[in-house]
Design a protein around this motif. Structure first.
Motif, PDB file in Angstrom:
ATOM      1  N   LEU A 104       0.817  -1.218   0.000  1.00 10.20           N
ATOM      2  CA  LEU A 104       0.000   0.000   0.000  1.00 10.20           C
ATOM      3  C   LEU A 104       0.847   1.263   0.000  1.00 10.20           C
ATOM      4  N   SER A 105       1.830   1.332   0.869  1.00  8.79           N
ATOM      5  CA  SER A 105       2.644   2.538   0.999  1.00  8.79           C
ATOM      6  C   SER A 105       3.406   2.844  -0.287  1.00  8.79           C
ATOM      7  N   ALA A 106       3.950   1.814  -0.935  1.00  9.87           N
ATOM      8  CA  ALA A 106       4.699   2.021  -2.180  1.00  9.87           C
ATOM      9  C   ALA A 106       3.790   2.563  -3.273  1.00  9.87           C
ATOM     10  N   MET A 107       2.563   2.037  -3.377  1.00  6.69           N
ATOM     11  CA  MET A 107       1.606   2.544  -4.359  1.00  6.69           C
ATOM     12  C   MET A 107       1.279   4.004  -4.080  1.00  6.69           C
ATOM     13  N   TRP A 108       1.017   4.309  -2.819  1.00  4.51           N
ATOM     14  CA  TRP A 108       0.638   5.672  -2.435  1.00  4.51           C
ATOM     15  C   TRP A 108       1.747   6.662  -2.780  1.00  4.51           C
ATOM     16  N   PHE A 109       2.979   6.334  -2.441  1.00  3.23           N
ATOM     17  CA  PHE A 109       4.091   7.241  -2.714  1.00  3.23           C
ATOM     18  C   PHE A 109       4.289   7.453  -4.215  1.00  3.23           C
ATOM     19  N   ARG A 110       4.117   6.407  -5.024  1.00  2.59           N
ATOM     20  CA  ARG A 110       4.310   6.571  -6.472  1.00  2.59           C
ATOM     21  C   ARG A 110       3.269   7.512  -7.065  1.00  2.59           C
ATOM     22  N   LEU A 111       2.011   7.348  -6.689  1.00  2.00           N
ATOM     23  CA  LEU A 111       0.961   8.206  -7.239  1.00  2.00           C
ATOM     24  C   LEU A 111       1.088   9.641  -6.738  1.00  2.00           C
ATOM     25  N   VAL A 112       1.501   9.797  -5.485  1.00  2.08           N
ATOM     26  CA  VAL A 112       1.694  11.141  -4.929  1.00  2.08           C
ATOM     27  C   VAL A 112       2.895  11.824  -5.585  1.00  2.08           C
TER      28      VAL A 112
END
Length: 327
Positions: A104-112
């Motif tokens: 989850l965290s890796a996905m969130w950081f990439r989109l942000v």
């Protein structure tokens, strides 16, 4: 709040390491007013390159060395060094990394990171007061990112994995492979809302150019945002209207081309143009619902530190900023 007032989105003219001036629009000509309605082809010539660059497409020179990431990135780092919080991996919809608590965290950081890097190419933002511009871009992050998720899933139409939810950058959720109740609840609600948004869109279609213009309309739409100065609201409203008019130009042009090829009458072209434009203009209102769902869900995850989401940047975006905005 202090963390808004102490940051700006100004980009140094010398900072060409991250943002080459030949590709981005942050270098504003003194003879070019942001209020001027340009031809849609001129607008899209810049914006399409910007989108490709942030997406990690090969034409944008992705060989540039990534900046080193901080263990606890904050809003300042996201604004000025977005590539330091996540590598610029291609944003194409590929089913490679299943959404779990661990990913989850890796996905969130990439989109942000994609969002904040994209913002630096939107030249109109520089005309806003510092506090207004930061408040605008932080509070609209979820909605703009959600539109990107919607478009990513739209491009997967006809895929054999129609039950999956694609986030971009190889992150996806497959209900058949998931056994995490909290992640399943989040992704299932997102998937249902995405499908409702796409149902009318599939009738008329949405080109990449149309998606990009809707993205800018959402960025500058301050209808449900508080805390912006009167001058900032007036300017943002003007920019939203400008991109709405540009979208209207683009839709009309494409429909006329299609109508001529199909032998439509002028009345048929007019009717189809209006119907398609209405469909596309309804998308931002639907994104309000999806953005609220996404933000509320992620705020709960941050609060409970699900997936290690209780970081400084996550709290600034999903917890602290909620005190000054409303949906």
């Amino acid at each position: 709040m202090a963390f808004y007032a102490n940051h700006t989105l100004q980009v140094s003219q010398a900072d060409r390491y991250r943002f080459p001036s030949t590709q981005f629009g942050y270098r504003i000509s003194p003879n070019c007013s942001p209020y001027i309605l340009q031809d849609f082809s001129q607008v899209l010539n810049r914006l399409m390159h910007l989108e490709a660059y942030c997406d990690g497409d090969s034409i944008a020179g992705t060989s540039i060395k990534e900046e080193s990431a901080s263990s606890e990135p904050d809003l300042f780092q996201a604004l000025f060094f977005p590539r330091s919080i996540a590598p610029r991996t291609p944003m194409k919809a590929v089913a490679a990394t299943q959404m779990t608590e661990e990913t989850l965290s890796a996905m969130w950081f990439r989109l942000v990171a994609h969002y904040f890097e994209w913002l630096t190419g939107i030249s109109e933002i520089q005309y806003m007061a510092h506090e207004d511009k930061v408040r605008l871009v932080v509070c609209h992050l979820c909605k703009v990112v959600c539109l990107s998720v919607v478009y990513t899933n739209y491009t997967c139409k006809g895929s054999e994995q129609e039950d999956c939810l694609f986030f971009g950058s190889e992150f996806y959720w497959d209900p058949a492979r998931s056994n995490d109740p909290l992640m399943d609840e989040y992704c299932l609600e997102m998937k249902r809302t995405v499908n409702r948004i796409l149902a009318p869109v599939k009738k008329f279609g949405m080109s990449r150019e149309e998606f990009i213009l809707i993205k800018l309309m959402i960025l500058f739409d301050c209808t449900n945002l508080t805390g912006i100065s009167d001058e900032g609201l007036e300017f943002a409203r003007s920019m939203c209207n400008k991109y709405r008019a540009t979208l209207s130009q683009l839709v009309r042009f494409h429909v006329e081309e299609m109508g001529v090829a199909e032998g439509w009458s002028g009345e048929q072209i007019d009717r189809y143009s209006m119907e398609k434009l209405k469909c596309l203009l309804d998308v931002p209102m639907s994104i309000e619902v999806l953005g609220k769902l996404d933000d509320d869900s992620l705020a709960d995850m941050v609060e409970n530190n699900y997936g290690g989401m209780r970081g400084i940047l996550q709290q600034q975006i999903h917890t602290e900023s909620r005190k000054i905005r409303r949906f």
